[in-house]
Enzyme design. Structure first.
Site, PDB file in Angstrom:
ATOM      1  N   CYS A 154      -2.058  -2.098   8.126  1.00  0.00           N
ATOM      2  CA  CYS A 154      -2.081  -3.194   6.909  1.00  0.00           C
ATOM      3  C   CYS A 154      -0.848  -4.010   6.887  1.00  0.00           C
ATOM      4  O   CYS A 154      -1.019  -5.184   6.428  1.00  0.00           O
ATOM      5  CB  CYS A 154      -2.290  -2.584   5.547  1.00  0.00           C
ATOM      6  SG  CYS A 154      -3.833  -1.739   5.196  1.00  0.00           S
ATOM      7  N   LYS A 158      -6.720  -4.842  -3.130  1.00  0.00           N
ATOM      8  CA  LYS A 158      -7.284  -5.571  -1.809  1.00  0.00           C
ATOM      9  C   LYS A 158      -8.308  -4.679  -1.136  1.00  0.00           C
ATOM     10  O   LYS A 158      -7.840  -3.364  -1.168  1.00  0.00           O
ATOM     11  CB  LYS A 158      -6.071  -5.968  -0.792  1.00  0.00           C
ATOM     12  CG  LYS A 158      -5.210  -4.787  -0.293  1.00  0.00           C
ATOM     13  CD  LYS A 158      -4.305  -5.137   0.373  1.00  0.00           C
ATOM     14  CE  LYS A 158      -3.436  -4.126   1.388  1.00  0.00           C
ATOM     15  NZ  LYS A 158      -4.096  -3.559   2.408  1.00  0.00           N
ATOM     16  N   ASP A 218       0.803  -1.106   0.038  1.00  0.00           N
ATOM     17  CA  ASP A 218       0.072  -0.032  -0.188  1.00  0.00           C
ATOM     18  C   ASP A 218       0.937   1.260  -0.202  1.00  0.00           C
ATOM     19  O   ASP A 218       0.550   2.234   0.603  1.00  0.00           O
ATOM     20  CB  ASP A 218      -1.071  -0.044   1.132  1.00  0.00           C
ATOM     21  CG  ASP A 218      -2.019  -1.274   1.318  1.00  0.00           C
ATOM     22  OD1 ASP A 218      -1.981  -1.846   0.420  1.00  0.00           O
ATOM     23  OD2 ASP A 218      -2.689  -1.284   2.123  1.00  0.00           O
TER      24      ASP A 218
HETATM   25  N1  TIU Z   1      -2.738   0.394   4.259  1.00  0.00           N
HETATM   26  C1  TIU Z   1      -3.209   0.779   5.479  1.00  0.00           C
HETATM   27  O1  TIU Z   1      -2.448   0.668   6.486  1.00  0.00           O
HETATM   28  N2  TIU Z   1      -4.371   1.297   5.565  1.00  0.00           N
HETATM   29  C2  TIU Z   1      -4.825   2.068   6.487  1.00  0.00           C
HETATM   30  O2  TIU Z   1      -5.899   2.693   6.417  1.00  0.00           O
HETATM   31  N3  TIU Z   1      -3.732   2.612   7.504  1.00  0.00           N
HETATM   32  C3  TIU Z   1      -4.280   3.435   8.515  1.00  0.00           C
HETATM   33  O3  TIU Z   1      -3.050   3.562   9.420  1.00  0.00           O
HETATM   34  N4  TIU Z   1      -5.141   4.185   8.476  1.00  0.00           N
END
Ligand code: TIU
Length: 224
Positions: free
Chosen positions: A162, A129, A24
């Site tokens: 994540c 995802k 991500d």
């Molecule tokens: N990729 C991921 O960590 N998504 C989130 O929403 N992370 C947050 O820390 N908000």
């Protein structure tokens, strides 16, 4: 096999069975105006991961390691967005709503895409995802098994969300995970520290933690 300097104890890296998983590293999390900022976070805290991840990505590509990228996001019709996820935070501008980089966390929008510094090259799968974990409702597990991958070297954001969710999912599926401490980032320094400690505690209950320098040192030189 190479011995990778890691905590809680050295990790036996088998490069042909290993995959670099970059989670991500999207504009929505790392740039101003995206989902991370909409949640009230200061995105600059994550940007320190970019340079070391770039160095590790270059080294992984050089040594022929499998590289897989993930992106968190949803279909433009939001059919895969659980109402509970949409409602969470009572945000004035949340998932699917217009933002400075297009609709927030929607596939195909500029903000949903991977930052230019770490952009995938042809041949590197990108897993889209809908959840925090990279195994939930994706074909990641099938891709890894089809390639004989058993070891994951994990980078990305955020450490406690994540990255941790994915590592826990991977651990329960039998994969060995090495989380790269300077290539994972959190909006909260205390969560960064605890997110890493939770992985390596109790004899490596979820996996190992290592520096990018140690991972690079354990990678084979190309062709070997
Ligand atoms: N990729 C991921 O960590 N998504 C989130 O929403 N992370 C947050 O820390 N908000």
């Amino acid at each position: 096999m190479a011995v990778l300097d890691a905590e809680p104890y050295p990790f036996d890296l088998i490069a042909r069975q290993a995959c670099l998983v970059i989670i991500d590293m999207q504009r929505d999390f790392l740039e101003r105006g995206g989902f991370g900022a909409a949640l009230g976070n200061e995105v600059s805290l994550l940007r320190g991961t970019i340079a070391p991840t770039r160095r590790l990505l270059d080294a992984a590509r050089e040594s022929g390691l499998t590289v897989i990228h993930t992106r968190e996001g949803h279909r433009p019709d939001l059919a895969d967005l659980p109402p509970a996820k949409k409602a969470r935070g009572r945000l004035p501008s949340g998932i699917g709503d217009p933002g400075p980089m297009g609709r927030i966390l929607v596939r195909g929008e500029p903000g949903h895409d991977i930052i230019p510094e770490l952009y995938p090259v042809p041949g590197e799968p990108v897993v889209d995802k809908p959840g925090k974990g990279a195994f939930h409702a994706t074909d990641l597990d099938a891709m890894l098994r089809n390639r004989g991958i058993t070891q994951l070297i994990v980078c990305g954001v955020t450490t406690e969300v994540c990255v941790n969710t994915t590592v826990r999912e991977a651990n329960d599926r039998g994969y060995e995970c090495v989380v790269v401490e300077d290539c994972v980032g959190s909006y909260f320094p205390e969560f960064q520290e605890m997110g890493l400690r939770m992985i390596k505690a109790q004899g490596g209950i979820f996996g190992w933690v290592a520096s990018s320098q140690a991972v690079i040192a354990a990678l084979p030189t190309s062709g070997s």
